[in-house]
Design a protein around this motif. Structure first.
Motif, PDB file in Angstrom:
ATOM      1  N   LEU A  90       0.832  -1.206   0.000  1.00  0.00           N
ATOM      2  CA  LEU A  90       0.000   0.000   0.000  1.00  0.00           C
ATOM      3  C   LEU A  90       0.865   1.254   0.000  1.00  0.00           C
ATOM      4  O   LEU A  90       0.526   2.253  -0.652  1.00  0.00           O
ATOM      5  N   GLY A  91       1.978   1.211   0.719  1.00  0.00           N
ATOM      6  CA  GLY A  91       2.897   2.343   0.734  1.00  0.00           C
ATOM      7  C   GLY A  91       3.515   2.599  -0.631  1.00  0.00           C
ATOM      8  O   GLY A  91       3.734   3.747  -1.015  1.00  0.00           O
ATOM      9  N   GLN A  92       3.781   1.544  -1.388  1.00  0.00           N
ATOM     10  CA  GLN A  92       4.341   1.721  -2.733  1.00  0.00           C
ATOM     11  C   GLN A  92       3.280   2.185  -3.718  1.00  0.00           C
ATOM     12  O   GLN A  92       3.532   3.060  -4.546  1.00  0.00           O
ATOM     13  N   TRP A  93       2.088   1.607  -3.656  1.00  0.00           N
ATOM     14  CA  TRP A  93       1.050   1.916  -4.633  1.00  0.00           C
ATOM     15  C   TRP A  93       0.440   3.299  -4.421  1.00  0.00           C
ATOM     16  O   TRP A  93       0.141   4.000  -5.372  1.00  0.00           O
ATOM     17  N   PHE A  94       0.216   3.665  -3.182  1.00  0.00           N
ATOM     18  CA  PHE A  94      -0.492   4.905  -2.897  1.00  0.00           C
ATOM     19  C   PHE A  94       0.406   5.949  -2.243  1.00  0.00           C
ATOM     20  O   PHE A  94      -0.056   6.766  -1.451  1.00  0.00           O
ATOM     21  N   HIS A  95       1.687   5.942  -2.595  1.00  0.00           N
ATOM     22  CA  HIS A  95       2.640   6.877  -2.018  1.00  0.00           C
ATOM     23  C   HIS A  95       2.204   8.321  -2.306  1.00  0.00           C
ATOM     24  O   HIS A  95       1.944   8.682  -3.441  1.00  0.00           O
ATOM     25  N   GLY A  96       2.109   9.103  -1.252  1.00  0.00           N
ATOM     26  CA  GLY A  96       1.775  10.508  -1.408  1.00  0.00           C
ATOM     27  C   GLY A  96       0.298  10.842  -1.301  1.00  0.00           C
ATOM     28  O   GLY A  96      -0.066  12.009  -1.307  1.00  0.00           O
ATOM     29  N   THR A  97      -0.569   9.858  -1.217  1.00  0.00           N
ATOM     30  CA  THR A  97      -1.993  10.159  -1.081  1.00  0.00           C
ATOM     31  C   THR A  97      -2.278  10.577   0.363  1.00  0.00           C
ATOM     32  O   THR A  97      -1.669  10.070   1.299  1.00  0.00           O
ATOM     33  N   PRO A  98      -3.201  11.510   0.555  1.00  0.00           N
ATOM     34  CA  PRO A  98      -3.426  12.030   1.911  1.00  0.00           C
ATOM     35  C   PRO A  98      -4.073  11.038   2.874  1.00  0.00           C
ATOM     36  O   PRO A  98      -3.914  11.164   4.084  1.00  0.00           O
ATOM     37  N   TRP A  99      -4.774  10.051   2.384  1.00  0.00           N
ATOM     38  CA  TRP A  99      -5.468   9.119   3.267  1.00  0.00           C
ATOM     39  C   TRP A  99      -4.623   7.902   3.623  1.00  0.00           C
ATOM     40  O   TRP A  99      -5.034   7.071   4.429  1.00  0.00           O
ATOM     41  N   LEU A 100      -3.429   7.786   3.050  1.00  0.00           N
ATOM     42  CA  LEU A 100      -2.581   6.616   3.314  1.00  0.00           C
ATOM     43  C   LEU A 100      -2.166   6.543   4.782  1.00  0.00           C
ATOM     44  O   LEU A 100      -2.114   5.458   5.356  1.00  0.00           O
ATOM     45  N   GLN A 101      -1.897   7.697   5.400  1.00  0.00           N
ATOM     46  CA  GLN A 101      -1.489   7.689   6.798  1.00  0.00           C
ATOM     47  C   GLN A 101      -2.582   7.134   7.704  1.00  0.00           C
ATOM     48  O   GLN A 101      -2.302   6.423   8.667  1.00  0.00           O
ATOM     49  N   LEU A 102      -3.833   7.453   7.392  1.00  0.00           N
ATOM     50  CA  LEU A 102      -4.934   6.901   8.182  1.00  0.00           C
ATOM     51  C   LEU A 102      -5.046   5.388   8.004  1.00  0.00           C
ATOM     52  O   LEU A 102      -5.317   4.659   8.966  1.00  0.00           O
ATOM     53  N   LEU A 103      -4.827   4.921   6.787  1.00  0.00           N
ATOM     54  CA  LEU A 103      -4.868   3.478   6.539  1.00  0.00           C
ATOM     55  C   LEU A 103      -3.729   2.763   7.256  1.00  0.00           C
ATOM     56  O   LEU A 103      -3.936   1.707   7.870  1.00  0.00           O
ATOM     57  N   VAL A 104      -2.542   3.346   7.230  1.00  0.00           N
ATOM     58  CA  VAL A 104      -1.399   2.755   7.931  1.00  0.00           C
ATOM     59  C   VAL A 104      -1.643   2.776   9.441  1.00  0.00           C
ATOM     60  O   VAL A 104      -1.341   1.807  10.138  1.00  0.00           O
ATOM     61  N   ALA A 105      -2.222   3.855   9.950  1.00  0.00           N
ATOM     62  CA  ALA A 105      -2.547   3.924  11.380  1.00  0.00           C
ATOM     63  C   ALA A 105      -3.555   2.848  11.760  1.00  0.00           C
ATOM     64  O   ALA A 105      -3.440   2.223  12.818  1.00  0.00           O
ATOM     65  N   ALA A 106      -4.529   2.605  10.904  1.00  0.00           N
ATOM     66  CA  ALA A 106      -5.513   1.556  11.176  1.00  0.00           C
ATOM     67  C   ALA A 106      -4.855   0.170  11.169  1.00  0.00           C
ATOM     68  O   ALA A 106      -5.161  -0.674  12.024  1.00  0.00           O
ATOM     69  N   ILE A 107      -3.938  -0.054  10.245  1.00  0.00           N
ATOM     70  CA  ILE A 107      -3.237  -1.341  10.187  1.00  0.00           C
ATOM     71  C   ILE A 107      -2.373  -1.521  11.434  1.00  0.00           C
ATOM     72  O   ILE A 107      -2.330  -2.612  12.016  1.00  0.00           O
ATOM     73  N   ILE A 108      -1.710  -0.461  11.876  1.00  0.00           N
ATOM     74  CA  ILE A 108      -0.900  -0.538  13.091  1.00  0.00           C
ATOM     75  C   ILE A 108      -1.775  -0.867  14.298  1.00  0.00           C
ATOM     76  O   ILE A 108      -1.406  -1.667  15.159  1.00  0.00           O
ATOM     77  N   TRP A 109      -2.959  -0.241  14.357  1.00  0.00           N
ATOM     78  CA  TRP A 109      -3.860  -0.512  15.474  1.00  0.00           C
ATOM     79  C   TRP A 109      -4.327  -1.972  15.466  1.00  0.00           C
ATOM     80  O   TRP A 109      -4.354  -2.622  16.505  1.00  0.00           O
ATOM     81  N   VAL A 110      -4.691  -2.474  14.284  1.00  0.00           N
ATOM     82  CA  VAL A 110      -5.139  -3.870  14.177  1.00  0.00           C
ATOM     83  C   VAL A 110      -4.018  -4.820  14.591  1.00  0.00           C
ATOM     84  O   VAL A 110      -4.246  -5.783  15.336  1.00  0.00           O
ATOM     85  N   LYS A 111      -2.801  -4.533  14.152  1.00  0.00           N
ATOM     86  CA  LYS A 111      -1.680  -5.390  14.523  1.00  0.00           C
ATOM     87  C   LYS A 111      -1.425  -5.343  16.030  1.00  0.00           C
ATOM     88  O   LYS A 111      -1.169  -6.379  16.652  1.00  0.00           O
ATOM     89  N   GLY A 112      -1.503  -4.177  16.618  1.00  0.00           N
ATOM     90  CA  GLY A 112      -1.307  -4.058  18.058  1.00  0.00           C
ATOM     91  C   GLY A 112      -2.366  -4.800  18.849  1.00  0.00           C
ATOM     92  O   GLY A 112      -2.068  -5.470  19.845  1.00  0.00           O
ATOM     93  N   MET A 113      -3.622  -4.684  18.407  1.00  0.00           N
ATOM     94  CA  MET A 113      -4.699  -5.395  19.089  1.00  0.00           C
ATOM     95  C   MET A 113      -4.549  -6.905  18.925  1.00  0.00           C
ATOM     96  O   MET A 113      -4.831  -7.669  19.847  1.00  0.00           O
ATOM     97  N   LEU A 114      -4.100  -7.334  17.755  1.00  0.00           N
ATOM     98  CA  LEU A 114      -3.880  -8.760  17.520  1.00  0.00           C
ATOM     99  C   LEU A 114      -2.795  -9.300  18.451  1.00  0.00           C
ATOM    100  O   LEU A 114      -2.955 -10.369  19.055  1.00  0.00           O
ATOM    101  N   VAL A 115      -1.713  -8.559  18.602  1.00  0.00           N
ATOM    102  CA  VAL A 115      -0.643  -8.978  19.516  1.00  0.00           C
ATOM    103  C   VAL A 115      -1.140  -8.984  20.955  1.00  0.00           C
ATOM    104  O   VAL A 115      -0.874  -9.921  21.717  1.00  0.00           O
TER     105      VAL A 115
END
Length: 102
Positions: free
Chosen positions: A32-57
Motif C-alpha cells: 500500500l505504501g508503494q502503490w499509494f505513495h503521497g496520497t493524503p489518506w494513506l497515513q490513516l490506513l497505515v494507522a488503522a493497520i498498526i492498530w489492528v496489529k497491536g490489538m492482535l498482539v
C-alpha cells in the motif's frame, strides 16, 4: 454467582493464525505504501493497520482478556497511542512541531 473464568489458551493454532495475520498485514502495508505513495489518506490506513496489529498482539500473544481490567485498559491505551500519534502527525505535523519546539 458467576463462576465462568477465562483461561489461557494452550493451543498453537490461534497463535499460528495470528502470526500469519501479522505477516499478511505487514506485507499489505508495504505494498500500500508503494502503490499509494503521497496520497493524503494513506497515513490513516497505515494507522488503522498498526492498530489492528497491536490489538492482535495484545489479544493473542499477551492474552490481555485474562488480565486485571486495569492492566487491560493500560495495554489498550498503549496500543492506541501510536496510531493516534501517526494520524495527528500526518494532518497536524506543522502545528505539533511548532508547539513542541517552544
Amino acid at each position: 454467582m458467576n463462576t465462568t473464568e477465562k483461561t489461557l489458551s494452550t493451543s498453537l493454532a490461534p497463535l499460528t493464525y495470528a502470526w500469519l495475520g501479522l505477516l499478511v498485514l505487514t506485507i499489505t502495508s508495504l505494498y500500500l505504501g508503494q502503490w499509494f505513495h503521497g496520497t493524503p489518506w494513506l497515513q490513516l490506513l497505515v494507522a488503522a493497520i498498526i492498530w489492528v496489529k497491536g490489538m492482535l498482539v495484545a489479544r493473542r500473544f499477551i492474552e490481555v482478556e485474562v488480565t486485571h481490567p486495569f492492566i487491560r485498559r493500560v495495554v489498550y491505551v498503549f496500543v492506541s497511542v501510536t496510531p493516534l500519534a501517526l494520524a495527528m502527525t500526518a494532518y497536524f505535523g506543522t502545528q505539533l512541531a511548532h508547539w513542541a519546539s517552544r
